[in-house]
Scaffold this motif. Sequence first.
Motif, mmCIF file in Angstrom:
data_model
loop_
_atom_site.group_PDB
_atom_site.id
_atom_site.type_symbol
_atom_site.label_atom_id
_atom_site.label_comp_id
_atom_site.label_asym_id
_atom_site.label_seq_id
_atom_site.Cartn_x
_atom_site.Cartn_y
_atom_site.Cartn_z
ATOM 1 N N ALA A 1 1.497 8.835 7.381
ATOM 2 C CA ALA A 1 2.377 8.507 8.530
ATOM 3 C C ALA A 1 3.843 8.411 8.417
ATOM 4 C CB ALA A 1 2.851 6.702 9.163
ATOM 5 N N TYR A 2 4.074 8.301 7.133
ATOM 6 C CA TYR A 2 5.321 9.443 6.397
ATOM 7 C C TYR A 2 5.402 10.591 6.673
ATOM 8 C CZ TYR A 2 5.240 5.565 2.710
ATOM 9 O OH TYR A 2 5.388 4.629 2.047
ATOM 10 N N TYR A 3 4.885 11.785 7.055
ATOM 11 C CA TYR A 3 4.702 12.857 7.712
ATOM 12 C C TYR A 3 5.453 13.099 9.037
ATOM 13 C CZ TYR A 3 3.474 12.642 2.249
ATOM 14 O OH TYR A 3 3.235 12.749 1.089
ATOM 15 N N PHE A 4 4.598 12.407 9.429
ATOM 16 C CA PHE A 4 5.087 12.170 11.284
ATOM 17 C C PHE A 4 5.597 11.705 12.658
ATOM 18 C CE2 PHE A 4 0.105 12.193 10.651
ATOM 19 C CZ PHE A 4 -0.076 11.292 12.140
ATOM 20 N N GLN A 5 4.710 10.214 11.573
ATOM 21 C CA GLN A 5 5.005 8.675 13.167
ATOM 22 C C GLN A 5 6.647 8.326 12.394
ATOM 23 O OE1 GLN A 5 1.538 6.469 12.315
ATOM 24 N NE2 GLN A 5 0.899 7.336 14.412
ATOM 25 N N VAL A 6 6.477 8.715 11.676
ATOM 26 C CA VAL A 6 8.310 8.269 11.113
ATOM 27 C C VAL A 6 9.377 9.535 11.990
ATOM 28 C CG1 VAL A 6 10.472 8.266 9.520
ATOM 29 C CG2 VAL A 6 8.092 7.402 9.380
ATOM 30 N N VAL A 7 8.996 10.342 11.778
ATOM 31 C CA VAL A 7 9.976 11.340 12.447
ATOM 32 C C VAL A 7 10.037 10.623 13.835
ATOM 33 C CG1 VAL A 7 10.323 13.411 13.581
ATOM 34 C CG2 VAL A 7 8.843 12.756 11.128
ATOM 35 N N VAL A 8 9.084 10.892 14.493
ATOM 36 C CA VAL A 8 9.455 10.298 16.213
ATOM 37 C C VAL A 8 10.351 8.635 15.972
ATOM 38 C CG1 VAL A 8 7.865 9.415 18.288
ATOM 39 C CG2 VAL A 8 6.581 10.727 16.181
ATOM 40 N N SER B 1 0.800 -0.851 0.152
ATOM 41 C CA SER B 1 -0.260 -0.346 -0.084
ATOM 42 C C SER B 1 1.094 1.227 0.113
ATOM 43 C CB SER B 1 -1.005 -0.034 1.256
ATOM 44 O OG SER B 1 -1.720 -1.742 1.043
ATOM 45 N N ARG B 2 1.454 1.375 -0.787
ATOM 46 C CA ARG B 2 2.891 2.465 -1.133
ATOM 47 C C ARG B 2 2.405 3.541 -1.775
ATOM 48 N NH1 ARG B 2 7.968 3.131 0.517
ATOM 49 N NH2 ARG B 2 8.178 0.859 0.382
ATOM 50 N N LEU B 3 1.026 2.973 -3.203
ATOM 51 C CA LEU B 3 0.796 4.414 -2.837
ATOM 52 C C LEU B 3 -0.862 4.037 -2.940
ATOM 53 C CD1 LEU B 3 1.992 4.002 -6.865
ATOM 54 C CD2 LEU B 3 2.783 5.239 -5.176
ATOM 55 N N ASN B 4 -1.649 3.001 -1.887
ATOM 56 C CA ASN B 4 -3.171 2.546 -1.572
ATOM 57 C C ASN B 4 -3.007 2.597 -0.991
ATOM 58 O OD1 ASN B 4 -5.557 3.152 -2.320
ATOM 59 N ND2 ASN B 4 -5.262 0.806 -2.575
ATOM 60 N N ALA B 5 -2.945 3.806 0.913
ATOM 61 C CA ALA B 5 -2.759 3.314 2.022
ATOM 62 C C ALA B 5 -4.418 3.618 2.669
ATOM 63 C CB ALA B 5 -1.756 4.615 2.557
ATOM 64 N N GLY C 1 6.308 23.296 -18.719
ATOM 65 C CA GLY C 1 5.239 22.846 -18.706
ATOM 66 C C GLY C 1 4.856 21.231 -18.578
ATOM 67 N N ASP C 2 6.456 20.188 -18.953
ATOM 68 C CA ASP C 2 6.893 18.976 -18.670
ATOM 69 C C ASP C 2 6.576 19.067 -16.833
ATOM 70 O OD1 ASP C 2 6.188 18.910 -21.152
ATOM 71 O OD2 ASP C 2 7.928 18.041 -21.593
ATOM 72 N N LEU C 3 5.953 17.636 -16.432
ATOM 73 C CA LEU C 3 6.366 16.975 -14.858
ATOM 74 C C LEU C 3 6.719 16.518 -14.386
ATOM 75 C CD1 LEU C 3 5.579 18.642 -12.522
ATOM 76 C CD2 LEU C 3 2.986 16.890 -12.254
ATOM 77 N N GLN C 4 7.870 16.902 -13.951
ATOM 78 C CA GLN C 4 8.796 15.169 -13.185
ATOM 79 C C GLN C 4 8.588 14.829 -11.719
ATOM 80 O OE1 GLN C 4 10.538 17.750 -15.124
ATOM 81 N NE2 GLN C 4 9.843 16.294 -16.960
ATOM 82 N N THR C 5 7.780 15.229 -11.158
ATOM 83 C CA THR C 5 7.779 15.661 -9.990
ATOM 84 C C THR C 5 6.572 13.979 -9.231
ATOM 85 O OG1 THR C 5 7.175 17.792 -8.962
ATOM 86 C CG2 THR C 5 6.325 16.266 -7.825
ATOM 87 N N PHE C 6 7.362 12.797 -8.605
ATOM 88 C CA PHE C 6 6.599 11.863 -8.465
ATOM 89 C C PHE C 6 5.571 12.433 -7.734
ATOM 90 C CE2 PHE C 6 5.973 8.323 -5.714
ATOM 91 C CZ PHE C 6 6.052 7.064 -6.817
ATOM 92 N N SER C 7 4.227 11.524 -7.209
ATOM 93 C CA SER C 7 2.896 11.392 -6.557
ATOM 94 C C SER C 7 2.437 9.917 -6.119
ATOM 95 C CB SER C 7 1.831 11.963 -7.458
ATOM 96 O OG SER C 7 0.726 11.583 -7.156
ATOM 97 N N ALA C 8 2.463 9.973 -4.686
ATOM 98 C CA ALA C 8 2.068 9.027 -3.800
ATOM 99 C C ALA C 8 0.391 8.623 -4.087
ATOM 100 C CB ALA C 8 2.490 9.600 -2.654
ATOM 101 N N ILE C 9 -0.353 9.307 -4.834
ATOM 102 C CA ILE C 9 -1.167 9.195 -5.181
ATOM 103 C C ILE C 9 -2.369 9.150 -3.730
ATOM 104 C CG2 ILE C 9 -3.153 7.606 -6.234
ATOM 105 C CD1 ILE C 9 -0.861 6.165 -8.256
ATOM 106 N N TYR C 10 -2.565 8.479 -3.091
ATOM 107 C CA TYR C 10 -2.946 7.961 -1.470
ATOM 108 C C TYR C 10 -1.908 7.428 -0.506
ATOM 109 C CZ TYR C 10 -6.665 7.628 -4.579
ATOM 110 O OH TYR C 10 -8.087 8.026 -5.799
ATOM 111 N N PRO C 11 -1.204 8.619 -0.786
ATOM 112 C CA PRO C 11 0.214 8.009 1.025
ATOM 113 C C PRO C 11 -0.852 8.251 2.305
ATOM 114 C CG PRO C 11 -0.842 10.621 0.463
ATOM 115 C CD PRO C 11 -1.204 9.667 -0.510
#
Length: 335
Positions: free
Chosen positions: A309-316, A135-139, A296-306
């Motif tokens: 926990a990537y953004y705060f629990q991992v920090v802990v 579930s890396r892209l569909n958590a 104009g083009d886009l190379q930014t990766f999207s986690a779709i439905y991330p």
Amino acid sequence: PSGLLWASCLTIACAVASSFSGAMAQNHGWSIDFEGASRLRIDAYDNPFFGLAETQDFASFQYRSTLAASIRSQSGWSVYGELGFYGEEGGGARDRSLDRNDGDLLQGYLAYGREMAGWTVSGRLGRQRNPQGESRLNAAREAPNAVRTFDGVSVVAESGGARLSLFALRPVRLSPGLFDDKTNLAEAFWGAYLGRQDIRERINLDLYYFGRRDARTVWAQGAETRHSVGARLFGRVGATDVNIETIYQFGKFADNAINAWGAAFDANTPLTSGRRDHRLGLRGNVVSGDRDPDDGDLQTFSAIYPRFAYYFQVVVVVVVVVVVVVLVAVVAAVA
């Protein structure tokens, strides 16, 4: 607070419902089961945005209760329904619909399953969760109160060590009122996920494709259609658990091209043997970013439905690991 009292009452109801699970007599080729669960989560934040925004420290009490029932027939048909009630006391830096709801349908679907040519095939139609692989892209979105659910159809076929999942879904748009969550018609999510166990001894392989169209994308240029093709190799090499995943993304947003990629690596090995399993691990993630904001083009990766926990629990976890390493170094120096 009234919300916590309401959650406590639901907890008791969940316990009573759970005690009846499987207790109904099976008559005329069908059975009925009940289940329930409750969760209380407490978050306390000091300087929530690290001084980047003017916000006050706060504590948040989040509670979630669910009640579910399923009816199964020996002919292969089943009906499943799950109600969710969740709320928050204490507030936070930002109010979110993910944490407050007077009550709504979390899952509700009609299912059918049967054996076909050596495969066990099952399908679901209605509101449902959609876990795929790691579930890396569909958590599942377990950190907030509201788990992620979709409306649509899914089919799963299993045989031996192989599992194929196909789905065509739309995410549920959350609202805080009573039974007012609706299908998000601005988004569509479809794909296929193939998993194969033991391609070599204790080594497994997943291959997948996810497609997503968002008519209200954050990119200013317009609607986005993004395709993600990925492979995951995982298993055990000797005593070490290894997980390697690579993802390539392509598609269009407005009339511009998407060309992005991401990779993840996770390995851990036991330090001791016996009852207690102390392990040493290494984890890394790398994704592409946009090269030129003006081309104009886009190379930014999207986690779709991330995963949140990537953004705060991992920090802990990182902070705890650093503290432990420092303490070990101090003890070793003193000894």
